[in-house]
Design an enzyme around this catalytic site. Sequence first.
Site, PDB file in Angstrom:
ATOM      1  N   GLY A   8      49.505 -23.773 -68.033  1.00 38.64           N
ATOM      2  CA  GLY A   8      48.233 -23.896 -68.434  1.00 38.64           C
ATOM      3  C   GLY A   8      47.882 -24.977 -69.709  1.00 38.64           C
ATOM      4  O   GLY A   8      48.606 -25.117 -70.448  1.00 38.64           O
ATOM      5  N   GLU A 168      23.830 -17.415 -76.086  1.00 36.56           N
ATOM      6  CA  GLU A 168      24.457 -19.625 -76.115  1.00 36.56           C
ATOM      7  C   GLU A 168      23.603 -19.822 -75.262  1.00 36.56           C
ATOM      8  O   GLU A 168      22.892 -21.046 -75.024  1.00 36.56           O
ATOM      9  CB  GLU A 168      25.271 -20.006 -76.284  1.00 36.56           C
ATOM     10  CG  GLU A 168      26.092 -20.158 -77.922  1.00 36.56           C
ATOM     11  CD  GLU A 168      27.797 -20.438 -77.823  1.00 36.56           C
ATOM     12  OE1 GLU A 168      28.532 -20.549 -76.919  1.00 36.56           O
ATOM     13  OE2 GLU A 168      27.723 -20.745 -79.332  1.00 36.56           O
TER      14      GLU A 168
HETATM   15  C1  LIG Z   1      31.950 -19.845 -72.427  1.00 38.15           C
HETATM   16  C2  LIG Z   1      33.051 -20.135 -73.574  1.00 38.15           C
HETATM   17  C3  LIG Z   1      32.583 -20.452 -74.307  1.00 38.15           C
HETATM   18  C4  LIG Z   1      32.967 -19.964 -75.585  1.00 38.15           C
HETATM   19  N1  LIG Z   1      33.143 -20.644 -76.553  1.00 38.15           N
HETATM   20  C5  LIG Z   1      34.111 -20.946 -77.534  1.00 38.15           C
HETATM   21  C6  LIG Z   1      33.359 -21.326 -78.906  1.00 38.15           C
HETATM   22  O1  LIG Z   1      32.813 -21.625 -79.405  1.00 38.15           O
HETATM   23  N2  LIG Z   1      34.579 -21.494 -80.242  1.00 38.15           N
HETATM   24  C7  LIG Z   1      36.143 -21.143 -79.479  1.00 38.15           C
HETATM   25  O2  LIG Z   1      36.395 -21.268 -80.929  1.00 38.15           O
HETATM   26  N3  LIG Z   1      35.857 -19.891 -78.859  1.00 38.15           N
HETATM   27  C8  LIG Z   1      34.799 -20.224 -77.514  1.00 38.15           C
HETATM   28  N4  LIG Z   1      35.783 -20.023 -76.491  1.00 38.15           N
HETATM   29  C9  LIG Z   1      36.913 -19.018 -76.554  1.00 38.15           C
HETATM   30  C10 LIG Z   1      37.678 -20.257 -76.166  1.00 38.15           C
HETATM   31  O3  LIG Z   1      37.791 -20.780 -75.100  1.00 38.15           O
HETATM   32  C11 LIG Z   1      39.062 -19.698 -75.785  1.00 38.15           C
HETATM   33  O4  LIG Z   1      39.769 -19.177 -76.442  1.00 38.15           O
HETATM   34  C12 LIG Z   1      40.500 -21.319 -75.332  1.00 38.15           C
HETATM   35  O5  LIG Z   1      39.318 -21.281 -74.305  1.00 38.15           O
HETATM   36  C13 LIG Z   1      41.753 -20.099 -74.918  1.00 38.15           C
HETATM   37  O6  LIG Z   1      42.117 -21.603 -74.592  1.00 38.15           O
HETATM   38  P1  LIG Z   1      43.824 -20.993 -73.881  1.00 38.15           P
HETATM   39  O7  LIG Z   1      44.937 -22.569 -74.123  1.00 38.15           O
HETATM   40  O8  LIG Z   1      44.483 -19.966 -74.072  1.00 38.15           O
HETATM   41  O9  LIG Z   1      43.356 -21.630 -72.141  1.00 38.15           O
HETATM   42  P2  LIG Z   1      42.467 -21.847 -71.378  1.00 38.15           P
HETATM   43  O10 LIG Z   1      41.352 -22.763 -72.609  1.00 38.15           O
HETATM   44  O11 LIG Z   1      41.597 -20.850 -71.154  1.00 38.15           O
HETATM   45  O12 LIG Z   1      43.640 -22.257 -70.770  1.00 38.15           O
HETATM   46  C14 LIG Z   1      44.229 -22.022 -70.121  1.00 38.15           C
HETATM   47  C15 LIG Z   1      44.273 -22.844 -68.592  1.00 38.15           C
HETATM   48  O13 LIG Z   1      45.529 -22.629 -67.483  1.00 38.15           O
HETATM   49  C16 LIG Z   1      45.132 -22.860 -67.078  1.00 38.15           C
HETATM   50  N5  LIG Z   1      45.963 -21.736 -65.367  1.00 38.15           N
HETATM   51  C17 LIG Z   1      45.481 -20.524 -65.566  1.00 38.15           C
HETATM   52  N6  LIG Z   1      45.892 -20.324 -64.676  1.00 38.15           N
HETATM   53  C18 LIG Z   1      46.547 -20.807 -64.056  1.00 38.15           C
HETATM   54  C19 LIG Z   1      47.512 -20.813 -62.997  1.00 38.15           C
HETATM   55  N7  LIG Z   1      47.551 -19.813 -62.573  1.00 38.15           N
HETATM   56  N8  LIG Z   1      48.073 -22.326 -62.915  1.00 38.15           N
HETATM   57  C20 LIG Z   1      47.885 -23.136 -63.706  1.00 38.15           C
HETATM   58  N9  LIG Z   1      47.413 -23.188 -64.752  1.00 38.15           N
HETATM   59  C21 LIG Z   1      46.464 -22.184 -64.729  1.00 38.15           C
HETATM   60  C22 LIG Z   1      43.938 -23.220 -66.390  1.00 38.15           C
HETATM   61  O14 LIG Z   1      42.618 -24.376 -65.548  1.00 38.15           O
HETATM   62  C23 LIG Z   1      43.641 -23.728 -67.760  1.00 38.15           C
HETATM   63  O15 LIG Z   1      43.628 -24.488 -68.513  1.00 38.15           O
HETATM   64  C24 LIG Z   1      34.737 -20.162 -75.255  1.00 38.15           C
HETATM   65  C25 LIG Z   1      35.260 -19.672 -74.234  1.00 38.15           C
HETATM   66  C26 LIG Z   1      34.155 -19.647 -73.091  1.00 38.15           C
HETATM   67  C27 LIG Z   1      34.116 -18.800 -71.819  1.00 38.15           C
END
Ligand SMILES: Cc1cc2nc3c(=O)[nH]c(=O)nc-3n(C[C@H](O)[C@H](O)[C@H](O)COP(=O)(O)OP(=O)(O)OC[C@H]3O[C@@H](n4cnc5c(N)ncnc54)[C@H](O)[C@@H]3O)c2cc1C
Length: 433
Positions: A8, A168
């Site tokens: 990820g 939003e």
């Molecule tokens: C529409 C929206 C608006 C948001 N707005 C805000 C905001 O304004 N402020 C804020 O702080 N937070 C916001 N959030 C929340 C924030 O974006 C998330 O908390 C954050 O992205 C989490 O980060 P992460 O690295 O855990 O997951 P992610 O950023 O989702 O990254 C996960 C990664 O894993 C990869 N992946 C998934 N499954 C697999 C697999 N099986 N094999 C390989 N790769 C895989 C995906 O492609 C992705 O790149 C928002 C979320 C959404 C959906």
Amino acid sequence: MKRVVIVGGGFAGVSCARRLTSNPGVHVTLIDKNNYQQFQPLLYQVATALLGPGKAGFSLRSLLRGHANVDVKLAEVVSANLTTRTVETADGKKYQGDFLILAAGAQVNFFGTTGADKYAYPLYSLRDAELLRSRILMLLESVDREPSLIEQGALNFVVVGAGPTGTETAGSLGHLIETAKKDLYNSLEWTKAQVFLVDHGHTVLNGFSKKSQEYAVGKLERQGVQIRFGVAVEEVHSGHVLLSDGTRILTRTAIWAGGLKASSLSDALGIQTGRGGRIDVQPDFSIAGFPGVYALGDFANITGADGPLPQLASVAQQAGYYCAHHIAAAIAGKPGKPFHYFDKGIMAMIGRNAAVAELGKKRHEMTGPIAFAAWLGVHALLLIPNRAKIEAFLDWAWDYFGGSNVNAVLDRPEQVAVNWQADEEKQMLQKIG
Ligand SMILES: Cc1cc2nc3c(=O)[nH]c(=O)nc-3n(C[C@H](O)[C@H](O)[C@H](O)COP(=O)(O)OP(=O)(O)OC[C@H]3O[C@@H](n4cnc5c(N)ncnc54)[C@H](O)[C@@H]3O)c2cc1C
């Protein structure tokens, strides 16, 4: 050399990888099913054609360039053996590490709502946002040619869920309509366009203060958004949504902002998952019983000093940095320090130049342009390279304050074609009269 495998490349995975690459005794393999990091906080602006997709997606190879000890692999991980810290990808390749970090984020949760998986437009990935944008533009083009389609709900947009994403998106749709009306589609009967925001609760922006919620409701209503509280969406069809009070809203665009659950990889780990399908972790993000395996960000249930932490980019990013330090300490044979979340607060944009922000742990409240500026600053900080920070900050500020053009490129027409002749919908329209 210690090998670290990260699944990820989101906020958690990338921040962890970048911090680890400064350690010459570590080799990192970062695997993601996309070759870019998606900046989810801006997806709604891409979906409503206010920003181009390139401003919400950043190449993983660019983010990690200049480090010889990191490899980026474009692949979907389909299973993992937590005991051996090995993951397998859809094309059958295996990657094993001395440390394994699971940071696969979240996916949409339709909560079993009939038809939602088939007909609703979720808003979780850059692909989702691009599809939704194309769908909206396809409808505008169709109505421009054939105004009678308005009677089939072509200009009705239903946003499901009034949390930050739904609020939003509804605000941004209102803004898109304003802009498209003046600049692009000036022969459309815009008075018939309607944006609905539906939630089974009784307020927008759950978790925000009453003042922020009231400000947001006022702004949305002034933009013409029709808010329906206390009703759930029971069914989504190709041409309408059915609400729990029996109301049918004709629409060709139901936007799902109704909830999230952990990415499907969590079901393939062979362990009991926790709330939201996420992985319950220990205070250092390790998974109990599996030494060297960690879960971060939206993929994990993380508990801070005051209880569970929300699914936010800043939580994921800080968890990534922490985990990198924790692993470096483990390699050096030193004890790790406890994780402390630095709470910058919560914020949401309601439309151009309008936002709510509750800054810091004490939730210092702001609304209006000053909250909007705070939003820009905090989100620019989430970007990793300094150049991207500056460029994105200027772009967002310009796009939002400056009133740039709508990004009206309909680039996925085949995927969003509307079947106006679908039997099911024709029958329904006849029934409704
Ligand atoms: C529409 C929206 C608006 C948001 N707005 C805000 C905001 O304004 N402020 C804020 O702080 N937070 C916001 N959030 C929340 C924030 O974006 C998330 O908390 C954050 O992205 C989490 O980060 P992460 O690295 O855990 O997951 P992610 O950023 O989702 O990254 C996960 C990664 O894993 C990869 N992946 C998934 N499954 C697999 C697999 N099986 N094999 C390989 N790769 C895989 C995906 O492609 C992705 O790149 C928002 C979320 C959404 C959906």
